[in-house]
Scaffold this active site. Structure first.
Site, short mmCIF file in Angstrom:
data_model
loop_
_atom_site.label_atom_id
_atom_site.label_comp_id
_atom_site.label_asym_id
_atom_site.label_seq_id
_atom_site.Cartn_x
_atom_site.Cartn_y
_atom_site.Cartn_z
N ASP A 118 0.86 -1.19 0.00
CA ASP A 118 0.00 0.00 0.00
C ASP A 118 0.89 1.23 0.00
O ASP A 118 2.11 1.14 0.22
CB ASP A 118 -0.92 -0.01 1.24
CG ASP A 118 -1.88 1.17 1.25
OD1 ASP A 118 -2.61 1.34 0.26
OD2 ASP A 118 -1.90 1.93 2.23
N SER A 119 0.28 2.38 -0.20
CA SER A 119 1.03 3.63 -0.19
C SER A 119 1.51 4.01 1.20
O SER A 119 2.42 4.82 1.35
CB SER A 119 0.18 4.77 -0.76
OG SER A 119 -0.97 4.96 0.05
N CYS A 146 -4.16 -1.19 -2.22
CA CYS A 146 -4.21 0.25 -2.43
C CYS A 146 -5.19 0.49 -3.56
O CYS A 146 -4.99 -0.03 -4.67
CB CYS A 146 -2.82 0.78 -2.79
SG CYS A 146 -2.79 2.53 -3.29
N GLU A 188 -2.62 9.00 8.43
CA GLU A 188 -1.18 8.79 8.58
C GLU A 188 -0.63 9.49 9.83
O GLU A 188 0.33 9.02 10.43
CB GLU A 188 -0.44 9.30 7.33
CG GLU A 188 -0.71 8.50 6.06
CD GLU A 188 0.09 7.22 5.98
OE1 GLU A 188 1.15 7.11 6.64
OE2 GLU A 188 -0.35 6.30 5.26
N CYS A 222 -10.68 3.52 -0.15
CA CYS A 222 -9.25 3.69 0.11
C CYS A 222 -8.97 2.89 1.37
O CYS A 222 -9.75 2.97 2.33
CB CYS A 222 -8.89 5.16 0.30
SG CYS A 222 -7.18 5.43 0.86
N HIS A 269 -7.08 3.30 3.73
CA HIS A 269 -6.96 4.11 4.95
C HIS A 269 -8.31 4.36 5.61
O HIS A 269 -8.40 4.53 6.82
CB HIS A 269 -6.33 5.47 4.62
CG HIS A 269 -4.88 5.44 4.31
ND1 HIS A 269 -4.37 4.90 3.16
CD2 HIS A 269 -3.81 5.91 5.01
CE1 HIS A 269 -3.05 5.03 3.16
NE2 HIS A 269 -2.68 5.64 4.26
#
Length: 274
Positions: A12-13, A75, A154, A186, A188
């Site tokens: 993932d990013s 992702c 994040e 997403c 996240h």
């Protein structure tokens, strides 16, 4: 010949793919996972398709050095922009997170009004809409880019007043059109599940593609006869491993709040070398 006891690669990013990691742990408890979070280059959602594809290829090259038996593109942006190219380039089983989430949403909606929240790149790709329309052309799909969600997650600001305020602004348009199903497009975003539920209300079904992707991964490994033959992960040599492109210690601390695994090791690598 592929080793059944080889690990599964997940990337993932940043930290978002840990929601997929967690679901794989739950549904495939005997499997080992190696995870790569591209923390030096997050977010992907504002980057070009060419850049996201190049990043994805570098990560796949790295994961292949660890002899993974399958790769999960955890992702949504990479799934939308790079999946077709990397699937064609590499001879390794791969799955992504978009199709499982789209299918679950199409099955869940009662009023045929689905919302998708995701990064700018994923929304612009229109990939969720295309997949859902292929399943049921009568469904209306409305996308909403939520670019600030990734940096907020994040930074660990999951229940911060700033996050709640921004979420309210993003989601208000979807509330107005009376959706009954919302895809967290997403990886996240499931970490903001509590905040999103509070704003959307209990009548809107939230679709977490991470859960659906882990189910699809189990089916894939079963079909390919690649389920691990190990029955325990107690041996340190069979533990999960985390890799990042920056800030390993910060990532490890955050990861422990998400997956709560007893023996996490996190290492920084120079992904540009791959």
């Amino acid at each position: 010949m592929t080793d059944n006891n080889a690990p599964i690669g997940v990337f993932d990013s940043g930290v978002g793919g840990l929601t997929v990691f967690r679901e794989i742990m739950r549904q495939l408890p005997n499997e080992r996972i190696v995870y790569f979070g591209d923390t030096a280059r997050v977010p992907y959602g504002s980057k070009s398709p060419e850049t996201v594809t190049r990043y994805s290829e570098q990560i796949v090259n790295f994961l292949k050095t660890l002899n993974v038996k399958a790769i999960v593109v955890a992702c949504n942006t990479a799934s939308a922009l790079a999946m077709e190219e990397i699937e064609n380039k590499y001879d390794i089983p791969m799955i992504e997170v978009v199709k499982p989430g789209a299918k679950a949403a199409a099955e869940a909606t009662q009023n045929n009004r689905i919302g998708v929240i995701a990064t700018e790149a994923t929304i612009k790709s229109n990939i969720y809409c295309r997949y859902i329309k292929n399943l049921n052309n009568e469904i209306s799909v409305t996308g909403k880019a939520c670019p600030l969600f990734v940096p907020l997650v994040e930074e660990g600001l999951l229940n911060d007043p700033v996050t709640i305020d921004i979420a309210g602004r993003y989601l208000n348009d979807l509330i107005k059109i009376d959706i009954d199903t919302l895809i967290l497009g997403c990886t996240h975003y499931p970490l903001l599940h509590e905040t999103i539920t509070r704003i959307m209300g209990g009548k809107v079904a939230l679709i977490n593609p991470a859960y659906e992707t882990a189910r699809k991964l189990k089916d894939l490994l079963t079909d390919l006869n690649l389920l691990t033959e190990n029955k325990t992960l107690k041996d340190a040599s069979h533990s999960h491993r985390l890799y990042v492109s920056d800030s390993a210690e910060k990532f490890k601390i955050f990861a422990n709040t998400i997956i709560n695994y007893r023996n996490l090791t996190t290492k920084t690598i120079n992904i540009e070398e791959y």
